[in-house]
Scaffold this active site. Structure first.
Site, PDB file in Angstrom:
ATOM      1  N   GLU A 176       0.796  -1.209  -0.124  1.00  0.00           N
ATOM      2  CA  GLU A 176       0.098   0.077   0.057  1.00  0.00           C
ATOM      3  C   GLU A 176       0.899   1.403  -0.077  1.00  0.00           C
ATOM      4  O   GLU A 176       1.804   1.133   0.620  1.00  0.00           O
ATOM      5  CB  GLU A 176      -0.940  -0.038   1.334  1.00  0.00           C
ATOM      6  N   ASP A 198      -2.666   4.867   7.301  1.00  0.00           N
ATOM      7  CA  ASP A 198      -3.404   6.159   7.912  1.00  0.00           C
ATOM      8  C   ASP A 198      -4.211   5.891   9.112  1.00  0.00           C
ATOM      9  O   ASP A 198      -3.666   5.503   9.978  1.00  0.00           O
ATOM     10  CB  ASP A 198      -4.103   6.987   6.770  1.00  0.00           C
ATOM     11  N   LYS A 234       1.613   6.759   9.221  1.00  0.00           N
ATOM     12  CA  LYS A 234       1.259   8.007   9.614  1.00  0.00           C
ATOM     13  C   LYS A 234       0.524   7.586  10.912  1.00  0.00           C
ATOM     14  O   LYS A 234      -0.727   7.784  10.991  1.00  0.00           O
ATOM     15  CB  LYS A 234       0.070   8.667   8.679  1.00  0.00           C
ATOM     16  N   PHE A 248      -0.840  16.591   4.969  1.00  0.00           N
ATOM     17  CA  PHE A 248      -1.358  16.126   3.616  1.00  0.00           C
ATOM     18  C   PHE A 248      -0.448  15.944   2.566  1.00  0.00           C
ATOM     19  O   PHE A 248       0.263  16.741   2.074  1.00  0.00           O
ATOM     20  CB  PHE A 248      -2.471  17.166   3.354  1.00  0.00           C
ATOM     21  N   VAL A 249      -0.044  14.713   2.422  1.00  0.00           N
ATOM     22  CA  VAL A 249       1.075  14.317   1.642  1.00  0.00           C
ATOM     23  C   VAL A 249       0.333  13.708   0.282  1.00  0.00           C
ATOM     24  O   VAL A 249      -0.528  13.207   0.188  1.00  0.00           O
ATOM     25  CB  VAL A 249       2.013  13.317   2.153  1.00  0.00           C
ATOM     26  N   ASP A 285      -2.659  10.798  -3.676  1.00  0.00           N
ATOM     27  CA  ASP A 285      -3.622  11.933  -4.394  1.00  0.00           C
ATOM     28  C   ASP A 285      -4.235  12.967  -3.647  1.00  0.00           C
ATOM     29  O   ASP A 285      -4.400  12.639  -2.442  1.00  0.00           O
ATOM     30  CB  ASP A 285      -4.535  11.364  -5.368  1.00  0.00           C
ATOM     31  N   ARG A 310      -0.694  12.043  -8.178  1.00  0.00           N
ATOM     32  CA  ARG A 310      -0.205  10.755  -7.784  1.00  0.00           C
ATOM     33  C   ARG A 310       1.292  10.503  -8.638  1.00  0.00           C
ATOM     34  O   ARG A 310       1.915   9.869  -8.248  1.00  0.00           O
ATOM     35  CB  ARG A 310      -1.269   9.755  -8.332  1.00  0.00           C
TER      36      ARG A 310
HETATM   37  C1  PRP Z   1      -5.848   5.640   0.534  1.00  0.00           C
HETATM   38  C2  PRP Z   1      -4.855   4.533   0.882  1.00  0.00           C
HETATM   39  C3  PRP Z   1      -5.180   3.415   1.701  1.00  0.00           C
HETATM   40  C4  PRP Z   1      -5.870   4.107   2.605  1.00  0.00           C
HETATM   41  C5  PRP Z   1      -5.232   4.710   3.830  1.00  0.00           C
HETATM   42  O1  PRP Z   1      -6.758   4.907  -0.480  1.00  0.00           O
HETATM   43  O2  PRP Z   1      -4.177   3.939  -0.273  1.00  0.00           O
HETATM   44  O3  PRP Z   1      -5.636   2.354   1.004  1.00  0.00           O
HETATM   45  O4  PRP Z   1      -6.472   5.321   2.040  1.00  0.00           O
HETATM   46  O5  PRP Z   1      -6.422   5.125   4.669  1.00  0.00           O
HETATM   47  P1  PRP Z   1      -6.564   4.472   6.092  1.00  0.00           P
HETATM   48  O6  PRP Z   1      -5.439   3.907   6.633  1.00  0.00           O
HETATM   49  O7  PRP Z   1      -7.147   5.490   6.725  1.00  0.00           O
HETATM   50  O8  PRP Z   1      -7.702   3.182   5.875  1.00  0.00           O
HETATM   51  P2  PRP Z   1      -8.088   5.551  -0.982  1.00  0.00           P
HETATM   52  O9  PRP Z   1      -9.165   5.165  -0.424  1.00  0.00           O
HETATM   53  O10 PRP Z   1      -7.845   7.367  -0.798  1.00  0.00           O
HETATM   54  O11 PRP Z   1      -7.805   5.071  -2.530  1.00  0.00           O
HETATM   55  P3  PRP Z   1      -6.718   5.360  -3.527  1.00  0.00           P
HETATM   56  O12 PRP Z   1      -5.787   4.025  -3.319  1.00  0.00           O
HETATM   57  O13 PRP Z   1      -7.534   4.891  -4.903  1.00  0.00           O
HETATM   58  O14 PRP Z   1      -6.067   6.567  -3.423  1.00  0.00           O
END
Ligand code: PRP
Length: 179
Positions: free
Chosen positions: A99, A103, A131, A152-153, A159, A165
């Site tokens: 991943e 977060d 994070k 906010f990275v 993205d 991205r």
């Molecule tokens: C982002 C990132 C993780 C998730 C992390 O994906 O790629 O999958 O959020 O957040 P969390 O730890 O709070 O669950 P997003 O849903 O933005 O989709 P993307 O991969 O299409 O950017």
């Protein structure tokens, strides 16, 4: 590239590349003799995963999935809303989930639970960014590129509103861009 939208460059392209090579060396050692299935979680994984697997010295195979823990519409598994599932069965496989960022951990903790229920031989998590200040779910990564503050990275797959991205560095976005 788009540097005018950045408050700060957190990690340069060179720093990211160096760290990914280090991570890949560690993973290659840990998985020596094994043929892991590297699973990327779309869309954010694509840059990190491409860089990582090209540095791994392992007879690996690849697969992708996409999931969301938000929107209780079609909860196919009961654990997480899987929008795109894996092609193949993972029973008995050594799965390395990749991943861009860990977060709150909400999505990934549910995804990990779902994948574990399918009976892999092992399941580890590798993230480019961690994070920890934002974590609400009980989950940690086995391999972390960089631990970062709550900012906010964007870049290297991450993205804002589907933009940035492709940036080859990790940057902190100027608040004026998203406020
Ligand atoms: C982002 C990132 C993780 C998730 C992390 O994906 O790629 O999958 O959020 O957040 P969390 O730890 O709070 O669950 P997003 O849903 O933005 O989709 P993307 O991969 O299409 O950017």
């Amino acid at each position: 590239m788009m540097e005018q939208d950045m408050q700060q460059i957190l990690f340069t392209q060179e720093e990211v590349a160096t760290r990914i090579r280090e991570l890949a060396a560690e993973i290659s050692r840990d998985y020596a003799g094994k043929a892991p299935l590297v699973v990327g979680v779309l869309r954010g994984c694509f840059v990190f995963m491409a860089d990582l697997v090209r540095c791994l010295e392992l007879p690996l195979t690849l697969d992708f999935m996409s999931a969301s823990s938000y929107g209780a519409g079609t909860v196919s598994s009961g654990l997480v809303d899987i929008r795109l599932d894996l092609h193949d069965d993972i029973a008995g496989r050594d799965v390395l989930l990749v991943e861009d960022i860990l977060d709150t951990g909400n999505t990934l903790s549910k995804l990990v639970a779902e994948l574990k229920s399918r009976g892999p031989a092992s399941l580890k998590l590798c993230v480019l960014l961690d994070k920890p200040e934002r974590r609400t779910a009980n989950i940690q990564a086995d391999y972390v590129g960089f631990t970062i503050p709550d900012a906010f990275v964007v870049g290297c797959g991450l993205d804002f509103d589907q933009k940035y991205r492709q940036l080859p560095y990790i940057g902190i976005l100027k608040p004026s861009v998203y406020e």
